[in-house]
Design an enzyme around this catalytic site. Structure first.
Site, PDB file in Angstrom:
ATOM      1  N   CYS A   1     -13.200 -30.253  -0.778  1.00 20.45           N
ATOM      2  CA  CYS A   1     -13.590 -31.454  -0.035  1.00 20.45           C
ATOM      3  C   CYS A   1     -13.370 -32.700  -0.902  1.00 20.45           C
ATOM      4  O   CYS A   1     -12.234 -33.096  -1.111  1.00 20.45           O
ATOM      5  CB  CYS A   1     -15.041 -31.331   0.451  1.00 20.45           C
ATOM      6  SG  CYS A   1     -15.434 -32.482   1.792  1.00 20.45           S
TER       7      CYS A   1
ATOM      8  N   HIS B   1     -14.656 -26.369   3.409  1.00 18.70           N
ATOM      9  CA  HIS B   1     -15.622 -25.722   2.509  1.00 18.70           C
ATOM     10  C   HIS B   1     -15.483 -24.200   2.593  1.00 18.70           C
ATOM     11  O   HIS B   1     -16.196 -23.548   3.360  1.00 18.70           O
ATOM     12  CB  HIS B   1     -17.048 -26.117   2.895  1.00 18.70           C
ATOM     13  CG  HIS B   1     -17.403 -27.532   2.560  1.00 18.70           C
ATOM     14  ND1 HIS B   1     -18.169 -27.862   1.464  1.00 18.70           N
ATOM     15  CD2 HIS B   1     -17.098 -28.695   3.185  1.00 18.70           C
ATOM     16  CE1 HIS B   1     -18.315 -29.182   1.420  1.00 18.70           C
ATOM     17  NE2 HIS B   1     -17.678 -29.705   2.455  1.00 18.70           N
TER      18      HIS B   1
ATOM     19  N   GLU C   1     -16.510 -21.970   0.624  1.00 18.51           N
ATOM     20  CA  GLU C   1     -17.692 -21.261   0.129  1.00 18.51           C
ATOM     21  C   GLU C   1     -18.648 -20.839   1.247  1.00 18.51           C
ATOM     22  O   GLU C   1     -19.379 -19.846   1.116  1.00 18.51           O
ATOM     23  CB  GLU C   1     -18.453 -22.120  -0.899  1.00 18.51           C
ATOM     24  CG  GLU C   1     -19.165 -23.345  -0.369  1.00 18.51           C
ATOM     25  CD  GLU C   1     -18.318 -24.601  -0.271  1.00 18.51           C
ATOM     26  OE1 GLU C   1     -18.882 -25.703  -0.198  1.00 18.51           O
ATOM     27  OE2 GLU C   1     -17.069 -24.468  -0.249  1.00 18.51           O
TER      28      GLU C   1
END
EC number: 6.3.4.2
Length: 546
Positions: A384, A510, A512
């Site tokens: 990001c 993102h 994750e």
């Protein structure tokens, strides 16, 4: 009567005892027995969602596929169950009151005086049962934030009391998580805080069905009998939750304590099959027995609070286990990176991840970290804002646009290589207005990311307001900053790579958020692999020089 069973997890004595981990561990055990399970979080704060909260206040803001900005506990739920959550899995007091007030304005209460009981509690009960009434789940576990006795939690506790009464004892139960402190001066564990916490719960009309006791030391049978007697629960329902070396040990610890069996017995559900934790335990085996070790720098500006980057840290655990590698993550505060300190902070690492964030604080430090990684061929992963810093760094130091910047940092820059999205320019409200949730991304086949994913079309979750400015795309590509992922609908750049670098990848989304125990994220797996290669090459070079 609904066929769905409900389990409520409350907390007492102290916050941060791990209600989310206990809820996720129980859900994992029930799922491993073949039940369809989901978990939801009821948060007592008045914010509509955590989207506008500083990470120092509440840790990271977790984002679901449907674009909900939620509590970080939903990340635990997904990582343990490998099932996506949604807007319905996180409810806040702010959202409850907002909904009730909107109904009142529409005249839905027929002139009645709107009160906490029954209007707020009815709204809470309705939200609790949305997932249960969908027909998709056998069991819904509801974690109630805060601790019993908090003013903010009272409407939730009252709603649980009513639901238990309405659903009946075999369709709903309450697990109360408390602390059994150890007094070193006396050399003993103390049950009184738990007794007081259970008493407070009973004053609200709720009897705890199961006690889960956080402790640093084993609970003796005598102590369990004492807790059972004074807290009015069966002795087998006094569950020990001893400190573990990793949160991923907790399902096995709860299995040993029989938490899932006690729950199924009270809910009158079959418990004759043994939980299948084979894959879970294979992950644990790899996690605890690594064959190699790497050190990765996490460059961010909220590093003082580890929960600010919770999903990233957990994704490294998943990817490390997949590679049979221990990933040591070193936090590096981007505000304190400058020309004098950069080599000392980064040169010894095997890779760096430049983390997400908002605002101008610490930006220049992140840019210097990116430059060091690019020039020294150090594996780099930008997420990001980290990806945006890579674009700025490349524009300044390779393309020669010395004032290149993001309009988030300098709205008057003459080279806005990162610009605000057109549809964001007229937005005044901060909450829930960013580009959120799952978006598609089309990958270029001859790229590091395609190599990692193994497919050309992916879907990843977003949370941002600013984007790569396509006006600079041609210049940057000609200079070697390749676009290797684009949103097919908007044409917006999602992924960049440096072509003459062993592993330099920046992503606008993102990754994750989608990493789980069962499915470690492919980009984290690839980044850890690149760090291993870099580390081995570095050691081999030292040997040959020696």
């Amino acid at each position: 009567m609904s066929n769905t069973k409900y389990v409520f997890v409350t907390g007492g004595v102290s916050s941060s005892l791990g209600k989310g981990i206990i809820a996720a561990s129980l859900a994992k055990l029930l799922q491993a027995r073949g039940y369809r399970v989901t978990i939801q979080k009821l948060d007592p704060y008045i914010n509509v969602d955590p989207g506008t909260l500083n990470p120092y206040e509440h840790g990271e803001c977790y984002v679901t596929d449907d674009g909900a900005e939620t509590d970080l506990d939903l990340g635990h739920y997904e990582r343990f169950l490998n099932n996506p959550t949604s807007q319905a899995n996180n409810v806040t007091t702010g959202r409850i009151y907002q909904s009730v007030i909107e109904k009142e304005r529409r005249g839905e209460f027929l002139g009645k005086t709107v009160q906490v009981v029954p209007h707020i509690t009815n709204e809470i009960k309705e939200r609790i049962q949305i997932l249960g009434k969908s027909g998709n789940y056998d069991i819904v576990i509801t974690e109630i934030g805060g601790t019993v006795g908090d003013i903010e939690s009272l409407p939730y506790i009252e709603a649980v009391r009513q639901l238990k009464w309405e659903l009946g004892d075999t369709n709903a139960l309450v697990i109360h998580l408390t602390l059994i402190p150890y007094l070193s001066a006396a050399g003993e564990l103390k049950t009184k805080p738990t007794q007081h916490s259970v008493k407070t719960l009973m004053e609200s009309g709720i009897k705890a069905d199961i006690l889960v006791c956080r402790t640093e030391h084993e609970l003796s049978d005598d102590l369990r009998r004492k807790l059972a007697l004074f807290c009015n629960v069966r002795q087998e329902a006094v569950i020990q939750s001893i400190d573990a070396s990793t949160i991923y040990d907790v399902p096995n610890l709860m299995l040993d304590e029989g938490l899932d069996a006690v729950v199924l017995k009270q809910l009158v559900l079959r418990d004759d099959n043994v939980p299948n934790l084979e894959n879970w335990n294979k992950f644990l085996q790899r996690h605890k027995n690594p064959k190699f070790e790497v050190t990765v720098g996490l460059v961010g500006k909220y590093v003082e609070l580890q929960d600010s980057y919770k999903s990233i840290l957990e994704a490294f655990i998943h990817a490390g286990a997949e590679n049979e590698v221990k990933v040591n993550v070193v936090s590096i505060h981007s505000e304190y990176i400058d020309d004098a300190t950069i080599s000392e902070k980064i040169a010894h690492l095997d890779g760096i991840l430049v983390a997400p964030g908002f605002g101008e604080r610490g930006i220049e430090g992140k840019i210097k970290a990116v430059q060091f990684a690019r020039e020294h061929k150090l594996p780099f992963f930008g997420i990001c804002l980290g990806m945006q810093m890579a674009v700025i760094e490349y524009s300044r130091n390779v393309l020669g646009l010395k004032d290149a910047c993001s309009v988030e940092v300098d709205e008057n820059t003459s080279n806005p290589v990162i610009d605000i999205m057109e549809e964001q320019k007229s937005i005044t409200d901060m909450g829930g207005t960013m580009r959120l949730g799952a978006w598609n991304c089309e990958l270029v086949e001859n790229s590091k990311v395609f190599e990692a994913y193994g497919e050309t079309m992916i879907s990843e979750r977003h949370r941002h307001r600013y984007e790569y400015n396509n006006k600079y795309k041609e210049q940057l590509e000609q200079a070697g900053l390749k676009t290797t992922g684009v949103n097919p609908k908007t044409g917006l750049v999602e992924i960049i790579e440096v072509s003459d670098h062993p592993w330099f990848v920046g992503v606008q989304y993102h990754p994750e958020y989608k990493s789980t125990v069962a499915n470690p994220h492919p980009l984290f797996i690839a980044f850890v692999k690149a760090a291993v290669v870099y580390s081995k090459n570095k050691k081999n070079a030292k040997v040959s020089q020696g």
